[in-house]
Design an enzyme around this catalytic site. Structure first.
Site, PDB file in Angstrom:
ATOM      1  N   ILE A  32      -9.256  -4.957  -2.897  1.00  0.00           N
ATOM      2  CA  ILE A  32      -9.545  -6.312  -3.379  1.00  0.00           C
ATOM      3  C   ILE A  32     -10.658  -6.323  -4.439  1.00  0.00           C
ATOM      4  O   ILE A  32     -10.684  -7.206  -5.303  1.00  0.00           O
ATOM      5  CB  ILE A  32      -9.873  -7.248  -2.174  1.00  0.00           C
ATOM      6  CG1 ILE A  32      -9.614  -8.714  -2.528  1.00  0.00           C
ATOM      7  CG2 ILE A  32     -11.274  -7.047  -1.648  1.00  0.00           C
ATOM      8  CD1 ILE A  32      -9.569  -9.645  -1.312  1.00  0.00           C
ATOM      9  N   ASN A  88     -14.820   7.377   3.494  1.00  0.00           N
ATOM     10  CA  ASN A  88     -16.198   7.120   3.905  1.00  0.00           C
ATOM     11  C   ASN A  88     -16.256   7.058   5.426  1.00  0.00           C
ATOM     12  O   ASN A  88     -15.367   6.482   6.052  1.00  0.00           O
ATOM     13  CB  ASN A  88     -16.682   5.787   3.314  1.00  0.00           C
ATOM     14  CG  ASN A  88     -16.731   5.817   1.795  1.00  0.00           C
ATOM     15  OD1 ASN A  88     -17.019   6.859   1.196  1.00  0.00           O
ATOM     16  ND2 ASN A  88     -16.450   4.696   1.156  1.00  0.00           N
ATOM     17  N   HIS A 101      -9.691   4.567   6.402  1.00  0.00           N
ATOM     18  CA  HIS A 101      -8.923   4.344   5.172  1.00  0.00           C
ATOM     19  C   HIS A 101      -9.292   5.387   4.139  1.00  0.00           C
ATOM     20  O   HIS A 101     -10.422   5.862   4.080  1.00  0.00           O
ATOM     21  CB  HIS A 101      -9.150   2.937   4.619  1.00  0.00           C
ATOM     22  CG  HIS A 101     -10.596   2.567   4.468  1.00  0.00           C
ATOM     23  ND1 HIS A 101     -11.372   2.155   5.525  1.00  0.00           N
ATOM     24  CD2 HIS A 101     -11.408   2.563   3.386  1.00  0.00           C
ATOM     25  CE1 HIS A 101     -12.600   1.909   5.099  1.00  0.00           C
ATOM     26  NE2 HIS A 101     -12.663   2.159   3.803  1.00  0.00           N
TER      27      HIS A 101
HETATM   28  P1  5GP Z   1     -15.363   1.260   2.690  1.00  0.00           P
HETATM   29  O1  5GP Z   1     -16.660   0.884   2.026  1.00  0.00           O
HETATM   30  O2  5GP Z   1     -15.291   0.762   4.111  1.00  0.00           O
HETATM   31  O3  5GP Z   1     -15.012   2.693   2.547  1.00  0.00           O
HETATM   32  O4  5GP Z   1     -14.244   0.486   1.875  1.00  0.00           O
HETATM   33  C1  5GP Z   1     -13.684  -0.740   2.259  1.00  0.00           C
HETATM   34  C2  5GP Z   1     -12.886  -1.238   1.097  1.00  0.00           C
HETATM   35  O5  5GP Z   1     -12.059  -2.291   1.537  1.00  0.00           O
HETATM   36  C3  5GP Z   1     -13.759  -1.793  -0.043  1.00  0.00           C
HETATM   37  O6  5GP Z   1     -13.501  -1.072  -1.248  1.00  0.00           O
HETATM   38  C4  5GP Z   1     -13.327  -3.261  -0.135  1.00  0.00           C
HETATM   39  O7  5GP Z   1     -13.286  -3.735  -1.469  1.00  0.00           O
HETATM   40  C5  5GP Z   1     -11.972  -3.260   0.530  1.00  0.00           C
HETATM   41  N1  5GP Z   1     -11.616  -4.513   1.182  1.00  0.00           N
HETATM   42  C6  5GP Z   1     -12.411  -5.218   2.024  1.00  0.00           C
HETATM   43  N2  5GP Z   1     -11.773  -6.329   2.457  1.00  0.00           N
HETATM   44  C7  5GP Z   1     -10.551  -6.306   1.877  1.00  0.00           C
HETATM   45  C8  5GP Z   1      -9.426  -7.201   1.935  1.00  0.00           C
HETATM   46  O8  5GP Z   1      -9.426  -8.218   2.618  1.00  0.00           O
HETATM   47  N3  5GP Z   1      -8.350  -6.857   1.204  1.00  0.00           N
HETATM   48  C9  5GP Z   1      -8.303  -5.730   0.425  1.00  0.00           C
HETATM   49  N4  5GP Z   1      -7.191  -5.502  -0.256  1.00  0.00           N
HETATM   50  N5  5GP Z   1      -9.335  -4.870   0.358  1.00  0.00           N
HETATM   51  C10 5GP Z   1     -10.450  -5.156   1.069  1.00  0.00           C
END
Ligand code: 5GP
Length: 114
Positions: A32, A88, A101
């Site tokens: 997003i 991460n 993820h």
């Molecule tokens: P992390 O920092 O946990 O490795 O990455 C989480 C990722 O999820 C971030 O890059 C963030 O932009 C993405 N993200 C968070 N909420 C949503 C959402 O509701 N939809 C989508 N498509 N991505 C999300």
């Protein structure tokens, strides 16, 4: 924090997301808040909280996530120039969503930490 529910809802299509690929094992969708021209998240359909929860029983899922990430990189035509695949883990790794993820990032020269 129970923010893993967001990704569970994306898998079930209860929250809108740009899903690029889905099969029985994984779902891939656009991030997003993209940090690069191509920024796609690949997640297992069954809940795994962090990389620490990868075990003997579920480790094949990670191979499939990698495989799909690379197929998407080829489809998006970023594979020749190159890309990053990042997972991460927890606080120091910068994990914000508590659902395992894989980030696929490309389409631009990315910074490196090492
Ligand atoms: P992390 O920092 O946990 O490795 O990455 C989480 C990722 O999820 C971030 O890059 C963030 O932009 C993405 N993200 C968070 N909420 C949503 C959402 O509701 N939809 C989508 N498509 N991505 C999300």
């Amino acid at each position: 924090m129970n923010n893993h529910v967001i990704f569970q809802k994306i898998i079930k299509k209860e929250i809108k997301a740009n899903i690029l690929y889905q099969d029985k094992i994984v779902t891939a969708f656009s991030d997003i808040h993209p940090k690069a021209p191509v920024h796609i998240l690949i997640i297992p359909n069954t809940f795994i909280k962090t990389a620490n929860e990868i075990n003997k029983k579920n480790k094949n899922i990670i191979a499939h996530m990698f495989y799909i990430a690379i197929q998407i990189a080829k489809e998006k035509k970023i594979s020749e120039d190159g890309y990053k695949i990042i997972i991460n883990c927890n606080k120091n790794g910068g994990q914000e969503i508590n659902y395992l993820h894989m980030h696929l990032l490309g389409g631009i020269k990315l910074e490196t930490l090492y």
